[in-house]
Design a protein around this motif. Structure first.
Motif, short mmCIF file in Angstrom:
data_model
loop_
_atom_site.label_atom_id
_atom_site.label_comp_id
_atom_site.label_asym_id
_atom_site.label_seq_id
_atom_site.Cartn_x
_atom_site.Cartn_y
_atom_site.Cartn_z
N ASP A 101 -0.81 -2.35 9.88
CA ASP A 101 0.10 -3.43 10.26
C ASP A 101 0.57 -4.13 9.00
N GLU A 102 -0.33 -4.22 8.02
CA GLU A 102 -0.01 -4.81 6.71
C GLU A 102 -0.53 -3.86 5.64
N LEU A 103 0.28 -3.70 4.60
CA LEU A 103 -0.08 -2.83 3.49
C LEU A 103 -0.11 -3.66 2.21
N VAL A 104 -1.19 -3.50 1.45
CA VAL A 104 -1.31 -4.19 0.16
C VAL A 104 -1.44 -3.14 -0.93
N LEU A 105 -0.56 -3.23 -1.93
CA LEU A 105 -0.64 -2.34 -3.09
C LEU A 105 -1.30 -3.12 -4.21
N ALA A 106 -2.53 -2.78 -4.51
CA ALA A 106 -3.32 -3.46 -5.54
C ALA A 106 -3.84 -2.43 -6.53
N THR A 107 -2.90 -1.68 -7.09
CA THR A 107 -3.28 -0.53 -7.92
C THR A 107 -3.60 -0.88 -9.36
N GLY A 108 -3.26 -2.08 -9.81
CA GLY A 108 -3.57 -2.45 -11.18
C GLY A 108 -2.73 -1.68 -12.17
N ALA A 109 -3.31 -1.41 -13.32
CA ALA A 109 -2.59 -0.74 -14.40
C ALA A 109 -3.47 0.33 -15.02
N ARG A 110 -2.88 1.14 -15.84
CA ARG A 110 -3.61 2.16 -16.59
C ARG A 110 -3.60 1.76 -18.07
N ALA A 111 -4.58 2.23 -18.79
CA ALA A 111 -4.61 1.97 -20.23
C ALA A 111 -3.44 2.68 -20.90
N ARG A 112 -2.77 2.00 -21.78
CA ARG A 112 -1.66 2.60 -22.51
C ARG A 112 -2.22 3.32 -23.73
N HIS A 113 -1.99 4.59 -23.80
CA HIS A 113 -2.46 5.37 -24.95
C HIS A 113 -1.50 5.19 -26.11
#
Length: 145
Positions: A101-113
């Motif tokens: 019913d509700e979607l939360v995108l809480a994927t954060g970030a990746r380390a930048r190489h």
């Protein structure tokens, strides 16, 4: 019928959101889909107490497995999201479809190489994940600063 929230991501934001939802009385279904093989955890702990051998790595967890079970939260670790259908309100992950019913995108970030560092031939370590912290700590020589 109870509402269902699906949270994509397994970091601090996901863990705190689940805690807040239950603390504030949300009784609907909650599913957390985490690409990493661990329960939601705080990343700063990995670079502090754990690196200094003052805290076990489990201290980084937002909540332990028993808490999620007691609060009826379906946490799927090691589960990469393959598709999101916003019209049909489903998320496909691990070969399953999860309605929401509700979607939360809480994927954060990746380390930048940093290519220059990676190509330098020096031993370069990135610290972003649980596994990164374990590798870095294992590589540290306790006799040197």
């Amino acid at each position: 019928m109870n509402a269902r929230i699906v949270i994509v991501g397994g970091g601090l934001a996901a863990g705190r959101l689940v805690s807040e939802l239950r603390d504030r009385g949300y009784a609907g279904g909650i599913t957390v889909l985490a690409d990493e093989a661990h329960l939601p955890y705080e990343r700063p702990v990995l670079s502090k107490g754990f690196m200094l051998d003052q805290d076990p790595i489990d201290k980084a967890l937002v909540r332990d497995a028993a808490w999620y079970a007691e609060h009826d939260v379906d946490v799927r670790t090691g589960t990469r999201v393959e598709a999101v259908d916003t019209v049909g309100r489903t998320v496909t992950a691990g070969g399953e479809n999860f309605g929401y019913d509700e979607l939360v995108l809480a994927t954060g970030a990746r380390a930048r190489h940093l290519p220059m560092a990676d190509e330098s031939g020096a031993a370069v370590h990135y610290l972003r994940t649980w596994e990164d912290a374990q590798r870095l700590r294992a590589a540290m020589d306790p006799t040197r600063r």
